[in-house]
Design a protein around this motif. Structure first.
Motif, PDB file in Angstrom:
ATOM      1  N   THR A 190      -0.729   5.832 -10.876  1.00  0.00           N
ATOM      2  CA  THR A 190      -1.017   5.335  -9.531  1.00  0.00           C
ATOM      3  C   THR A 190      -1.952   4.136  -9.577  1.00  0.00           C
ATOM      4  N   LEU A 191      -2.967   4.226 -10.431  1.00  0.00           N
ATOM      5  CA  LEU A 191      -3.932   3.123 -10.564  1.00  0.00           C
ATOM      6  C   LEU A 191      -3.241   1.851 -11.048  1.00  0.00           C
ATOM      7  N   PHE A 192      -2.404   1.980 -12.083  1.00  0.00           N
ATOM      8  CA  PHE A 192      -1.708   0.806 -12.619  1.00  0.00           C
ATOM      9  C   PHE A 192      -0.748   0.208 -11.587  1.00  0.00           C
ATOM     10  N   PHE A 193      -0.019   1.056 -10.897  1.00  0.00           N
ATOM     11  CA  PHE A 193       0.935   0.605  -9.874  1.00  0.00           C
ATOM     12  C   PHE A 193       0.199  -0.153  -8.765  1.00  0.00           C
ATOM     13  N   PHE A 194      -0.910   0.408  -8.292  1.00  0.00           N
ATOM     14  CA  PHE A 194      -1.694  -0.235  -7.230  1.00  0.00           C
ATOM     15  C   PHE A 194      -2.281  -1.565  -7.709  1.00  0.00           C
ATOM     16  N   LEU A 195      -2.773  -1.591  -8.956  1.00  0.00           N
ATOM     17  CA  LEU A 195      -3.374  -2.826  -9.475  1.00  0.00           C
ATOM     18  C   LEU A 195      -2.334  -3.931  -9.629  1.00  0.00           C
ATOM     19  N   ILE A 196      -1.145  -3.575 -10.125  1.00  0.00           N
ATOM     20  CA  ILE A 196      -0.085  -4.583 -10.271  1.00  0.00           C
ATOM     21  C   ILE A 196       0.239  -5.209  -8.908  1.00  0.00           C
ATOM     22  N   VAL A 197       0.457  -4.366  -7.905  1.00  0.00           N
ATOM     23  CA  VAL A 197       0.784  -4.877  -6.565  1.00  0.00           C
ATOM     24  C   VAL A 197      -0.382  -5.694  -6.003  1.00  0.00           C
ATOM     25  N   SER A 198      -1.589  -5.187  -6.143  1.00  0.00           N
ATOM     26  CA  SER A 198      -2.765  -5.865  -5.579  1.00  0.00           C
ATOM     27  C   SER A 198      -3.025  -7.203  -6.259  1.00  0.00           C
ATOM     28  N   ASN A 199      -2.881  -7.249  -7.589  1.00  0.00           N
ATOM     29  CA  ASN A 199      -3.157  -8.494  -8.323  1.00  0.00           C
ATOM     30  C   ASN A 199      -2.153  -9.589  -8.000  1.00  0.00           C
ATOM     31  N   GLU A 200      -0.888  -9.194  -7.773  1.00  0.00           N
ATOM     32  CA  GLU A 200       0.160 -10.202  -7.588  1.00  0.00           C
ATOM     33  C   GLU A 200       0.389 -10.562  -6.114  1.00  0.00           C
ATOM     34  N   MET A 201      -0.065  -9.716  -5.200  1.00  0.00           N
ATOM     35  CA  MET A 201       0.261  -9.895  -3.790  1.00  0.00           C
ATOM     36  C   MET A 201      -0.196 -11.251  -3.252  1.00  0.00           C
ATOM     37  N   GLY A 202      -1.406 -11.642  -3.582  1.00  0.00           N
ATOM     38  CA  GLY A 202      -1.948 -12.899  -3.065  1.00  0.00           C
ATOM     39  C   GLY A 202      -1.277 -14.135  -3.625  1.00  0.00           C
ATOM     40  N   LEU A 203      -0.593 -13.989  -4.783  1.00  0.00           N
ATOM     41  CA  LEU A 203       0.112 -15.131  -5.360  1.00  0.00           C
ATOM     42  C   LEU A 203       1.400 -15.418  -4.603  1.00  0.00           C
TER      43      LEU A 203
END
Length: 240
Positions: A81-94
């Protein structure tokens, strides 16, 4: 970091609209993707189910490299869950940013120090809690503060503080710097008169290259965050 912000108060506490909206959107995206890919589970998995199983195996392998199998199974769902959330969060603003009246309401949640430090605090709190559960409170304190030698107590205390700061600052710094540079380059495209024509044309490939590099950095930072979470849990439970 000094860009305009919009805030609201609730029960005497002040909240940042950008952080709240961005985090809720990232959570919604994670849930929607997970539901869409696992809606029709079967013995012969389709492409969506294969993708989720690959991601689950990937995070299980990350944690399995640091923790014994018994603890890795307990920590596996959190790591996924942590990895999934981080991937989405890190890339969303790009991919998407929403700005109104000079205030950015939607960007990468992890570009906010509040979110990055909260994730770091949450992860290390879980690791310390697992340490107490595995070793008992006395054994946990001895393992954390007095090993390998009792005279290392001051250094071990500093190490615990450093773990929290490095885990959080690494994530925040990389994502924030990537989005800031993208904004600077994009400004030259939106207002070409700010630069001369040569630099405005040069900004196009730079924007594309840096956006691709930032996507890579976002993935690496999610990976590093989960790896370090496993390492810290291994240290605090006496598993290393």
């Amino acid at each position: 970091m000094d860009e305009p912000t919009a805030t609201f108060s609730f029960w005497g506490l002040t909240f940042n609209w950008t952080t709240v909206i961005s985090t809720l959107v990232a959570m919604a995206v994670v849930i929607l993707i997970a539901v869409a890919l696992t809606r029709k589970l079967s013995v012969r998995p389709n492409k969506g189910q294969n993708a989720m199983e690959y991601l689950l195996d990937f995070t299980n392998n990350i944690i399995g490299g640091s923790l014994p199998q018994r603890l890795a199974r307990q920590f596996g769902l959190f790591a996924f869950t942590l990895f999934f959330f981080l991937i989405v969060s890190n890339e969303m603003g790009l991919l998407l940013q929403v700005k109104t009246g000079g205030v950015t309401y939607l960007k990468s949640p992890t570009a906010s120090p509040l979110v990055a430090f909260t994730l770091g605090l949450m992860t290390l709190t879980l690791a310390h809690g697992m340490g107490v559960k595995e070793l008992g409170f006395g054994g946990y304190l001895k393992n954390m503060l007095l090993k390998p030698y009792s005279w290392m107590l001051p250094l071990n205390i500093i190490e615990q503080l450093a773990n929290f700061l490095t885990l959080s600052l690494r994530l925040f710094g990389n994502i924030f710097a990537g989005e800031m540079l993208l904004t600077i380059v994009a400004s030259s495209l939106a207002w070409p008169g700010h630069f001369n024509g040569f630099w405005s044309i040069l900004a196009v490939p730079i924007e594309v290259i840096w956006q691709g590099f930032s996507l890579f950095i976002g993935g690496i930072q999610a990976y590093v965050f989960v790896v370090l979470a496993g390492v810290y849990m291994s240290q605090l439970t006496g598993s290393e």
